[in-house]
Write a protein that holds these residues in place. Structure first.
Motif, short mmCIF file in Angstrom:
data_model
loop_
_atom_site.label_atom_id
_atom_site.label_comp_id
_atom_site.label_asym_id
_atom_site.label_seq_id
_atom_site.Cartn_x
_atom_site.Cartn_y
_atom_site.Cartn_z
N UNK A 16 38.37 30.86 27.13
CA UNK A 16 38.43 31.62 28.37
C UNK A 16 37.46 31.02 29.39
N UNK A 17 37.69 31.35 30.64
CA UNK A 17 36.79 31.00 31.73
C UNK A 17 36.15 32.28 32.22
N UNK A 18 34.82 32.32 32.16
CA UNK A 18 34.11 33.56 32.48
C UNK A 18 33.26 33.34 33.72
N UNK A 19 33.51 34.13 34.74
CA UNK A 19 32.78 34.03 36.00
C UNK A 19 31.90 35.25 36.14
N UNK A 44 43.89 37.91 33.90
CA UNK A 44 42.63 38.23 34.57
C UNK A 44 42.04 39.48 33.91
N UNK A 45 40.78 39.39 33.52
CA UNK A 45 40.09 40.53 32.91
C UNK A 45 38.81 40.82 33.69
N UNK A 73 39.01 34.79 32.72
CA UNK A 73 40.37 34.28 32.83
C UNK A 73 40.77 33.62 31.52
N UNK A 74 41.98 33.91 31.07
CA UNK A 74 42.50 33.35 29.83
C UNK A 74 43.87 32.74 30.10
N UNK A 75 44.15 31.65 29.40
CA UNK A 75 45.46 31.02 29.49
C UNK A 75 45.75 30.29 28.19
N UNK A 111 35.36 43.08 27.89
CA UNK A 111 36.49 42.68 28.74
C UNK A 111 37.61 43.72 28.70
N UNK A 112 38.24 43.92 29.86
CA UNK A 112 39.39 44.82 29.97
C UNK A 112 40.42 44.15 30.87
#
Length: 666
Positions: A251-254, A332-333, A380-382, A344-345
């Protein structure tokens, strides 16, 4: 007359806005902004600078920015819902060496050194296997794909465990941070390592501690999670790129999402605050500040009562596109909950392709598991491999799409206050100062000009002309400085002297005394009047000369005309001829000058205000120009333009009253 006034306003007011556009273009012509002075300051967060630039529209074209300003001035007309930027995610430039603020991204780790046992302590440190020689870890320093090294020491970790970088100039230590569970961790950013130790001089890495013993330590390299890219044609504007490798659980965590609020009342992580509670908190803080101000004897300005702007947000919007890998579906979480352990939700899913698009996800009602009162970041997950670009995250305000309100001149970039509230009192101060100066200028210049015309070339006329020439030749800032110096000498007079009554007879700075608020109404008026004497005196001495010379020359010209000779020949009293006939025509240039006189009320005393530390709008205008505070500059420009229009209209009307030959109806 009404028809003439309406026609004149319809022609002049559009010209005022044309003038404001020209000023706006000139102020922004060089492309410089007030943020340029902060960009090289290491104490200022570059992320905050970029966030402010996006919020204020610095990267928009100049005509677009002017239209935004004009929309606010024209009763805050709105045809779309408002937005609040929360993050543009401008990652810090590695070349600047600023690694204090970083946003999350892809958590891809590479084991550099597997967990192994090391003998630490004593005179000789244990080499870090896997990072022993420069040849083995040099690729990590050179590769921009890696962000940092993470070292973890298993429990029980030795005390004061450290990583020691051996260089030709000596040893550079990095200390581990102990945890409550007995382990210890160390995070070393590679660019930070390169700054503290010259990469060409590093020989090897070692472990050491204050006490002899052993430690089980593993090392992982975390791939760089954020890539920089400068968008073409957008100056220093940057976007964030995140790479997905199609790995499960990646995941990409901002994180560290910035606050959308300018007020400091609500928590920055609260996207749906209780505004009633926030208003109560602000009111309580103001009352407490007022009590402290009362206890201090009301010294200094009174605490400002801050109004809480209650807004709600209904959608999260952002820009996105794919740069590699084709079309991608991205989930998008929202990260919600405690700062140290956010949960995360899922907020929604978006479909990205090669074109930059705007995506919008609903916040009201909140999706299951989403806590808008404790938002800690975005994730963000993909499941698809590829690289995406994200930018301009913003919250949409829950309001009608079309609306209007009171004229909104914006917020001062420098003072962080509404422009009208910032300049309102200063405008009143400057107008009061200049009205008094103009009143005394006219009161002295007109009689002096008439006297010089009637008593031409007499000793009195020559004396008055000499004095007025001195006033015209002396710059206002020099005269103001001279008066400050002369009056300041009175503060050195001993109180036991016969001249003690002159000790500090006039104040030389400010608008009021420190004890102004404790005075009676009459005392306050006298206090303000005393502080205005010296600034008004400078304006009077500098303004008398020109008007006296004009009045004198006009009266001399009128006295030589045939109608004056005829009136005198008919036996009319000289007083009637002089003041009823000659003066009425000679005063016409004074009335025509009203058009430029009213704008002079705003900006005509800037240097005087600076010398006397007088809180006026002229001084504020100069400070705003120097700091590129465009909203304040534009508000002053508009006010000056409107005063010019009203002054010219008033001059036309008065000319028609004074001179019967002028008609406004024709």
């Amino acid at each position: 007359m009404k028809q003439y006034a309406l026609k004149r306003l319809l022609i002049s007011i559009p010209l005022v806005f044309v003038m404001t556009f020209v000023v706006f273009v000139i102020v922004n012509w060089r492309g410089a902004t007030r943020f340029d002075t902060f960009e090289n300051d290491p104490a200022v967060d570059p992320q905050v600078i970029e966030l402010e630039k996006r919020r204020l529209g610095i990267y928009d074209p100049v005509p677009v920015r002017y239209l935004h300003w004009l929309r606010g001035v024209l009763f805050d007309l709105r045809v779309t819902q408002g937005r609040r930027f929360i993050a543009s995610f401008e990652d810090n430039d590695l070349e600047r060496g600023d690694d204090r603020y970083r946003y999350g991204g892809t958590e891809s780790r590479v084991a550099v050194a597997a967990e192994a046992e090391y003998a630490v302590g004593g005179e000789v440190a244990a080499p870090a296997r896997g990072l022993t020689t420069r040849a083995e870890f040099a690729p990590l320093l050179a590769a921009r794909d890696f962000e940092r090294l993470e070292f973890t020491a298993a429990a029980p970790a030795p005390k004061k465990l450290a990583l020691v970088v051996m260089t030709g100039a000596g040893a550079v230590p990095f200390e581990f941070s102990p945890r409550e569970d007995g382990t210890a961790v160390l995070t070393v950013h590679l660019d930070q390592l390169a700054r503290r130790a010259d990469p060409t001089q590093i020989s090897e890495l070692r472990y050491n501690s204050a006490e002899p013993g052993t430690a089980r330590i593993r090392c992982e390299a975390v791939r760089r999670r954020i890539w920089q890219e400068t968008l073409p044609g957008a100056g220093k504007r940057r976007a964030i790129q995140v790479e997905f490798r199609g790995e499960a659980g990646q995941y990409a965590e901002l994180g560290s999402v910035k606050s959308p609020y300018t007020t400091k009342v609500a928590e920055g992580s609260d996207w749906d605050p209780d505004w009633a509670k926030a208003a109560e908190k602000a009111e309580a803080a103001w009352k407490a500040a007022m009590q402290e101000w009362e206890k201090a004897g009301r010294t200094g300005p009174a605490p400002e009562r801050r109004a809480v702007e209650g807004v709600r947000f209904d959608r999260l919007e952002f820009e996105g596109r794919t740069l590699a890998g084709g079309a991608m579906k991205v989930e998008v979480q929202l990260l919600c909950g405690p700062p140290d352990a956010p949960v995360p939700a899922k907020l929604g899913e978006v479909q990205l392709d090669g074109d930059m698009e705007t995506f919008s996800l609903p916040l009201q009602p909140p999706p299951p598991g989403v806590d808008l009162h404790a938002v800690r970041g975005l994730r963000f997950l993909s499941a698809t491999a590829g690289r995406v670009e994200l930018d301009d995250f913003r919250l949409r305000i829950l309001q009608g799409a079309i609306g209007a309100g009171a004229p909104n001149f914006g917020t001062s970039w420098d003072k962080k206050k509404g422009v009208l509230s910032l300049i309102g009192e200063k405008v009143r101060n400057t107008i009061a100062l200049n009205v008094c100066a103009i009143f005394f200028v006219w009161l002295i210049a007109l009689p002096a000009g008439i006297y010089g015309a009637v008593r031409q070339y007499t000793m009195g006329d020559r004396t008055v002309s000499f004095l007025t020439y001195i006033g015209m030749a002396m710059p206002s800032f020099f005269l103001a400085t001279l008066l400050v110096f002369v009056v300041s000498l009175t503060y050195d007079i001993p109180k036991t002297s016969w001249w003690s009554w002159m000790h500090g007879i006039l104040p030389i700075a400010g608008r009021t005394s420190p004890e102004h608020d404790t005075m009676s109404f009459a005392g306050q008026m006298w206090d303000i009047g005393k502080h205005m004497i010296l600034p008004v005196l400078v304006g009077v001495l500098g303004g008398i000369g020109g008007l006296q010379r004009i009045m004198r020359s006009m009266m001399l010209e009128e006295r030589r005309k045939l109608y004056i000779t005829t009136a005198m020949a008919k036996g009319l009293p000289p007083f009637s001829v002089l003041y009823k006939h000659a003066l009425r025509n000679a005063i016409i240039p004074f009335i025509a000058g009203l058009g430029s006189l009213l704008p002079g009320l705003i900006g005509g005393s800037a240097f005087v205000e600076i010398v006397f530390d007088y809180p006026g709008i002229g001084r504020q205008m100069l400070e705003s120009v120097q700091s590129y505070d465009i909203p304040v500059v534009m508000a002053n420009t508009l006010i000056v333009g409107l005063l010019l229009v009203l002054g010219n209209l008033l001059a036309d009307v008065l000319l028609a009253v004074v001179d019967p030959r002028i008609s406004l109806e024709g």
